[in-house]
Enzyme design. Structure first.
Site: not given
Lengths: 312, 327
Positions: B60, B129
């Protein structure tokens, strides 16, 4: 070539004398803040730039003055930036660790260790997508080789066969930490095998060795063969930063590296007389003095721009 | 007007901008053949090819950094961060690079980068999440932060974000992807930095964004049946914050409840509440209140997650408590 080498030697001396001058200016408090001096590593920056095309790009590190000057950046502009003046390339907002000059492909020195590797990879992706034929050099130190971005960026560039040269300047100490305290392998270049790319270790005090390795890497990059990992063995003559007294290394070790000085080596190779050398040195010193005067006389940045400059 | 799912509106915005501008391209994990974790980019690789809809390794920080590097070299990348939680991995390139390059390098090159990322709970995905981390982002000068609640806004705001010369984090709502909304025809954009009154009322202002705008509208329905007409202001852009639209509403109603899905302490609601107090103090008939997530990680258990997150009923309760204490 002899004329070219004279220009190379002049570039090396410009970096050396610029940094020595800076050491004075910082130590005496004329310039505030901090700096990380490049003296000792000049053969790397000048060797890389001797091979690059003018439109090729590079990302630099916290120790970036030498990269900037070798790429063709103006010493006066750089001095002004270090001085926090409006005439610096970053208008005094960046200082030593945050200088860029996009007009010469210098995408910025960077205060975040190994922060430039993803940026260089992105610049190389843009070059590939636009089919410009440019290559990008990502400079970092051996300390930076232990950041996650080292792995992420090299892997991504390798997978996409991007035209990047990952140039590690291994100057033996990450701040005060010796190489063998933070690496389990004798070289960083050996990691290249893990990414399926070319890697080599180079004597970074020898201008010609640097040129040859960069030539090989740039050729691979321009041929679409992807990135290379090139480890330059060097030594910084000053401490990590302004306040560092180098108590973690010995004077003997420093003397050993000084005996391999890149400028002395090139001077010997060229068979330059002391008089010729002095002529170049005087010329360089005049340029550094002019840079200091330019910076001293330059205006302070406008406080009105402090907030309004934030967004494009 | 045609209707589109929120997710399809986002996809349509990207496709239209990619057709219009060859510099626009997508970078992210599993966005090409797979179509993204939430299928938002489905079909784009077929139309634009895998050079412009580019699958990346799971990296990322470097995905964002590659976007920054390409952006300063004249491209207009759209980076997909699969869950907003993973933005934690990319914070260095977002905070120290994307947000600062234009400013700290003396305005030499803009950074026209969009980072799309789905946020929020409600799907029992558990603590890593489900988060809403927008407050981290508005704290960084140089980043713009957008968080639409409706399909039409998602499309128009994303097109503006792609055309903007600054880094924009575009926060999407996982739970809203499957919600349909009317979409204006043709090429339209919605300017960044403008909030919108999405329901008019005179008794209280509910200030929200993204999915909490929808919950606030539900709460307003319930309140209406009890004789309280709530005005709902959808912030749409979190940075820069359109305090003028918020203040105009609060000055009219004299009462403000800030509703945010992120956790309470140091959250978006803290900033909005501060601004409301600064701008509207003389008009307030009651203390400003906040309805936000509890200061805990968001648990997986449905029972626990519902207890932790704000919803319409909690908003109604907060409004009624305000009227009870300050009639």
């Amino acid at each position: 070539m002899s004329q070219d080498l004279r220009a190379v030697l002049r570039d090396m001396l410009l970096i050396r004398r610029f940094e020595e001058k800076l050491d004075d200016l910082f130590s005496s408090g004329v310039i505030k803040g901090t700096s990380h001096l490049y003296a000792g590593q000049e053969a790397v920056a000048t060797g890389v730039c001797a091979i690059l095309r003018p439109d090729d790009m590079m990302t630099s590190t916290h120790r970036g003055h030498g990269h900037f000057l070798a790429k063709g950046g103006s010493p006066s502009a750089l001095m002004a930036e270090l001085w926090g003046k409006a005439t610096g390339p970053s208008k005094g907002r960046g200082g030593s660790q945050h200088v860029a000059d996009y007009s010469i492909g210098f995408l910025g020195s960077n205060g975040i260790t190994a922060g430039g590797l993803p940026i260089a990879t992105g610049a190389a992706l843009a070059a590939k997508m636009k089919q410009t034929g440019q290559v990008v050099v990502a400079f970092f130190g051996e300390g930076g080789a232990n950041q996650g971005t080292f792995h992420e960026a090299i892997n991504m560039a390798a997978v996409w066969k991007l035209p990047v040269l990952f140039v590690c300047e291994n100057n033996q100490y990450a701040m005060s930490t010796r190489y063998d305290e933070i690496f389990a392998t004798p070289t960083i270049a050996a990691r290249a095998a893990g990414y399926g790319i070319a890697g080599e270790v180079v004597d970074g005090t020898d201008f010609f060795s640097v040129c040859e390795a960069i030539e090989r890497g740039a050729t691979r990059a321009r041929n679409g063969e992807g990135p290379s990992l090139i480890e330059m063995l060097v030594y910084r003559y000053y401490g990590h930063s302004k306040s560092d007294k180098c108590e973690y290394r010995t004077r003997e070790e420093e003397a050993e590296w000084r005996a391999k000085d890149c400028i002395g080596k090139l001077q010997t190779h060229m068979g330059l007389s002391n008089e010729e050398y002095r002529t170049i040195l005087e010329d360089v010193d005049a340029e550094v003095e002019a840079a200091v005067e330019f910076a001293r006389e330059s205006s302070e940045p406008e406080i009105e721009d402090l907030e309004s400059a934030l967004y494009a | 007007m045609p209707e589109l799912y929120y997710s399809h509106a986002i996809r349509e915005a990207m496709a239209e901008e990619m057709r219009r501008d060859p510099r626009v391209f997508l970078l992210g994990e599993d966005i090409a053949g797979y179509g993204g974790a939430f299928k938002v980019t489905q079909g784009l690789a077929e139309e634009f090819g895998t050079e412009r809809v580019r699958n990346t390794p799971i990296s990322e920080n470097t995905i964002v950094g590659v976007g920054v590097g390409a952006a300063v070299c004249g491209m207009r990348p759209i980076v997909d961060i699969m869950f907003q939680d993973f933005i934690a991995l990319a914070m260095d390139q977002l905070v120290n690079h994307a947000a600062k390059f234009y400013y700290m390098y003396g305005n030499q090159a803009p950074v026209p980068l969009v980072v799309r990322t789905p946020a929020g709970g409600g799907r029992n995905y558990g603590p890593t999440h489900s988060q809403s981390l927008e407050a981290w982002l508005i704290h960084v000068p140089g980043l713009k932060v957008v968080a639409p609640a409706f399909a039409a806004d998602a499309k128009g705001l994303l097109k503006s974000a792609i055309r903007d010369d600054n880094p924009v984090v575009f926060v999407e709502s996982k739970l809203l992807y499957g919600v349909r909304g009317e979409i204006p025809e043709g090429d339209y954009t919605i300017p960044l930095g403008e909030a919108k009154v999405v329901r008019e009322g005179d008794a209280v202002t509910l200030i929200a964004y993204s999915r909490m705008t929808i919950e606030s509208l539900k709460a307003a329905q319930i309140l209406s049946s009890r004789g309280i007409e709530a005005e709902v202001v959808d912030l749409r852009t979190l940075s820069p914050l359109d305090i003028d639209t918020v203040a105009a509403s609060v000055e009219k109603t004299g009462r403000a409840i800030v509703v945010c899905e992120d956790c309470l302490t140091g959250g978006i609601s803290a900033e909005v509440m501060s601004r409301v107090v600064e701008e509207c103090f003389d008009f307030l008939q009651a203390p400003v209140k906040r309805v936000a997530a509890l200061d805990t990680p968001l648990p997986c258990s449905d029972v626990l997650e519902r207890a932790a997150l704000p919803d319409a009923n909690k908003i109604v309760a907060a409004v009624e408590a305000s009227f009870a204490a300050y009639p």
